[in-house]
Motif scaffolding. Structure first.
Motif, PDB file in Angstrom:
ATOM      1  N   THR A   1     -28.544  55.324  82.591  1.00 33.69           N
ATOM      2  CA  THR A   1     -27.135  55.474  82.944  1.00 33.69           C
ATOM      3  C   THR A   1     -26.980  56.277  84.226  1.00 33.69           C
ATOM      4  O   THR A   1     -26.132  55.977  85.073  1.00 33.69           O
ATOM      5  CB  THR A   1     -26.383  56.156  81.793  1.00 33.69           C
ATOM      6  OG1 THR A   1     -26.487  55.340  80.620  1.00 33.69           O
ATOM      7  CG2 THR A   1     -24.913  56.359  82.133  1.00 33.69           C
TER       8      THR A   1
ATOM      9  N   GLU B   1     -30.931  61.242  91.075  1.00 31.36           N
ATOM     10  CA  GLU B   1     -29.879  60.549  90.331  1.00 31.36           C
ATOM     11  C   GLU B   1     -29.171  61.473  89.341  1.00 31.36           C
ATOM     12  O   GLU B   1     -28.040  61.183  88.912  1.00 31.36           O
ATOM     13  CB  GLU B   1     -30.455  59.331  89.598  1.00 31.36           C
ATOM     14  CG  GLU B   1     -31.311  59.606  88.377  1.00 31.36           C
ATOM     15  CD  GLU B   1     -32.775  59.855  88.687  1.00 31.36           C
ATOM     16  OE1 GLU B   1     -33.603  59.672  87.779  1.00 31.36           O
ATOM     17  OE2 GLU B   1     -33.093  60.241  89.831  1.00 31.36           O
TER      18      GLU B   1
ATOM     19  N   GLY C   1     -23.269  53.433  91.609  1.00 36.59           N
ATOM     20  CA  GLY C   1     -21.876  53.028  91.597  1.00 36.59           C
ATOM     21  C   GLY C   1     -20.925  54.057  92.171  1.00 36.59           C
ATOM     22  O   GLY C   1     -19.928  53.701  92.807  1.00 36.59           O
TER      23      GLY C   1
ATOM     24  N   ASN D   1     -28.894  56.370  86.801  1.00 35.96           N
ATOM     25  CA  ASN D   1     -29.154  55.526  87.971  1.00 35.96           C
ATOM     26  C   ASN D   1     -27.956  54.654  88.301  1.00 35.96           C
ATOM     27  O   ASN D   1     -27.590  54.488  89.470  1.00 35.96           O
ATOM     28  CB  ASN D   1     -30.389  54.663  87.720  1.00 35.96           C
ATOM     29  CG  ASN D   1     -31.676  55.455  87.711  1.00 35.96           C
ATOM     30  OD1 ASN D   1     -31.935  56.231  88.620  1.00 35.96           O
ATOM     31  ND2 ASN D   1     -32.475  55.275  86.682  1.00 35.96           N
ATOM     32  N   CYS D   2     -27.344  54.083  87.266  1.00 35.79           N
ATOM     33  CA  CYS D   2     -26.165  53.234  87.488  1.00 35.79           C
ATOM     34  C   CYS D   2     -25.012  54.039  88.068  1.00 35.79           C
ATOM     35  O   CYS D   2     -24.317  53.581  88.986  1.00 35.79           O
ATOM     36  CB  CYS D   2     -25.744  52.567  86.182  1.00 35.79           C
ATOM     37  SG  CYS D   2     -26.931  51.370  85.532  1.00 35.79           S
ATOM     38  N   GLU D   3     -24.791  55.228  87.533  1.00 33.21           N
ATOM     39  CA  GLU D   3     -23.698  56.061  88.034  1.00 33.21           C
ATOM     40  C   GLU D   3     -23.968  56.525  89.458  1.00 33.21           C
ATOM     41  O   GLU D   3     -23.046  56.580  90.290  1.00 33.21           O
ATOM     42  CB  GLU D   3     -23.508  57.259  87.103  1.00 33.21           C
ATOM     43  CG  GLU D   3     -22.962  56.872  85.735  1.00 33.21           C
ATOM     44  CD  GLU D   3     -22.880  58.056  84.778  1.00 33.21           C
ATOM     45  OE1 GLU D   3     -23.523  59.105  85.060  1.00 33.21           O
ATOM     46  OE2 GLU D   3     -22.189  57.929  83.752  1.00 33.21           O
TER      47      GLU D   3
ATOM     48  N   SER E   1     -35.856  48.054  86.499  1.00 34.34           N
ATOM     49  CA  SER E   1     -35.824  48.442  85.092  1.00 34.34           C
ATOM     50  C   SER E   1     -37.192  48.899  84.608  1.00 34.34           C
ATOM     51  O   SER E   1     -38.218  48.735  85.280  1.00 34.34           O
ATOM     52  CB  SER E   1     -35.356  47.264  84.237  1.00 34.34           C
ATOM     53  OG  SER E   1     -36.320  46.218  84.265  1.00 34.34           O
TER      54      SER E   1
ATOM     55  N   ILE F   1     -31.442  47.673  90.678  1.00 35.31           N
ATOM     56  CA  ILE F   1     -32.066  48.854  90.072  1.00 35.31           C
ATOM     57  C   ILE F   1     -33.245  48.386  89.231  1.00 35.31           C
ATOM     58  O   ILE F   1     -33.081  47.615  88.284  1.00 35.31           O
ATOM     59  CB  ILE F   1     -31.061  49.626  89.201  1.00 35.31           C
ATOM     60  CG1 ILE F   1     -29.831  50.030  90.023  1.00 35.31           C
ATOM     61  CG2 ILE F   1     -31.727  50.868  88.608  1.00 35.31           C
ATOM     62  CD1 ILE F   1     -28.775  50.766  89.206  1.00 35.31           C
TER      63      ILE F   1
ATOM     64  N   MET G   1     -29.062  45.542  87.279  1.00 32.81           N
ATOM     65  CA  MET G   1     -30.379  45.755  86.705  1.00 32.81           C
ATOM     66  C   MET G   1     -31.323  44.617  87.062  1.00 32.81           C
ATOM     67  O   MET G   1     -30.974  43.449  86.929  1.00 32.81           O
ATOM     68  CB  MET G   1     -30.300  45.865  85.177  1.00 32.81           C
ATOM     69  CG  MET G   1     -31.608  46.321  84.559  1.00 32.81           C
ATOM     70  SD  MET G   1     -31.667  46.185  82.765  1.00 32.81           S
ATOM     71  CE  MET G   1     -32.201  44.479  82.582  1.00 32.81           C
TER      72      MET G   1
ATOM     73  N   PRO H   1     -24.186  48.402  90.924  1.00 36.70           N
ATOM     74  CA  PRO H   1     -25.514  48.474  90.320  1.00 36.70           C
ATOM     75  C   PRO H   1     -25.837  47.192  89.558  1.00 36.70           C
ATOM     76  O   PRO H   1     -25.028  46.694  88.775  1.00 36.70           O
ATOM     77  CB  PRO H   1     -25.405  49.666  89.370  1.00 36.70           C
ATOM     78  CG  PRO H   1     -23.948  49.772  89.039  1.00 36.70           C
ATOM     79  CD  PRO H   1     -23.187  49.222  90.213  1.00 36.70           C
TER      80      PRO H   1
END
Length: 259
Positions: free
Chosen positions: A26, A223, A33, A28-30, A10, A8, A42, A40
């Motif tokens: 957050t 996202e 994932g 994007n990570c969720e 940054s 992802i 970074m 995910p």
């Protein structure tokens, strides 16, 4: 075999207006994932601390995120003006060649907002710094006030080309999307196929013509509510499937067209 790893991209931030940091949202990570079912990871967007070749080896795909800084206009042959806003030159230096390498290799990426614009620039296209100033265009910027839900609310229709990959993936010619961008595509790169547009003609969805892998790119922010919004869930699900193919040693096929 474990879950695929998604790098992802940054963005730079200042914590308390003084401490430099790189961070990813957050959301994007969720989305990676949970909606894509991948790991995910970074990516520091700075070629002084990482290299494209290292990232290609470490990751099975890339999420090219949105961000407040814009691609520097010198990357597409335009002089900088105040309208072009803030920049992140290290991100430009890393991500533009990363995109070209992914297109060549077939390594999957999903590009969002700034990422959508980066794909166009990486392949030779140009951007307009303030599309609301173009006659006939509407204001695509997010509302300046309100809650996060209000800023990410669905605001306009995007219409896809008949039989194109977005039509095939989303099983619809039209979807509602949010809108949180000021600049947008001016001249599309030769290989970038504009597969979806807003009601005012603004490019909103694209893919790379002839690329051997997954290259879907969108101007909106899928996202947000990626696990519950049906459009976002399909986009991230297809992206995750492409990353799983790559991790298994198979070159992911581009999203199919409707015959």
């Amino acid at each position: 075999m474990g879950r695929p790893v998604i790098g992802i991209i940054s963005n730079r931030h200042l914590i308390n207006d003084e401490y430099p940091a790189m961070a990813v949202g957050t959301m994007n990570c969720e989305a990676v994932g949970l909606a894509a079912d991948c790991v995910p990871l970074m990516v520091p967007a700075d070629p002084s601390v990482t290299a494209v070749a290292d990232l290609l080896d470490a990751c099975d795909g890339f999420l090219l995120t949105g961000g407040r800084p814009n691609v520097h206009p010198s990357e597409y042959g335009i002089d900088e003006t105040p309208a072009h806003g803030a920049f992140d030159r290290p991100r430009d230096a890393l991500v533009l060649p990363l995109i070209r390498a992914c297109v060549e290799a077939g390594q999957p990426f999903l590009a969002i907002c700034r990422g959508f614009q980066e794909v166009n620039v990486a392949l030779g296209g140009t951007l307009h710094p303030e599309i609301r100033e173009i006659p006939g265009r509407m204001n695509h910027r997010m509302p300046p006030n309100g809650t996060l839900a209000e800023k990410f609310a669905l605001r306009h229709v995007v219409r896809f080309a008949e039989g194109g990959p977005f039509h095939a993936l989303l099983d619809s010619r039209e979807v509602m999307t949010n809108s949180l961008h000021g600049q947008g595509i001016d001249r599309a790169a030769t290989r970038l196929v504009i597969d979806g547009r807003a009601e005012d003609g603004t490019p909103e969805a694209a893919y790379v013509d002839g690329a051997p892998g997954f290259t879907l790119s969108v101007q909106w922010h899928p996202e947000y509510s990626a696990t519950t919004d049906p459009v976002s869930r399909r986009l991230f699900g297809a992206f995750g499937d492409a990353a799983r193919e790559w991790a298994a040693g198979r070159r992911p096929s581009p999203v199919r067209r409707i015959a």
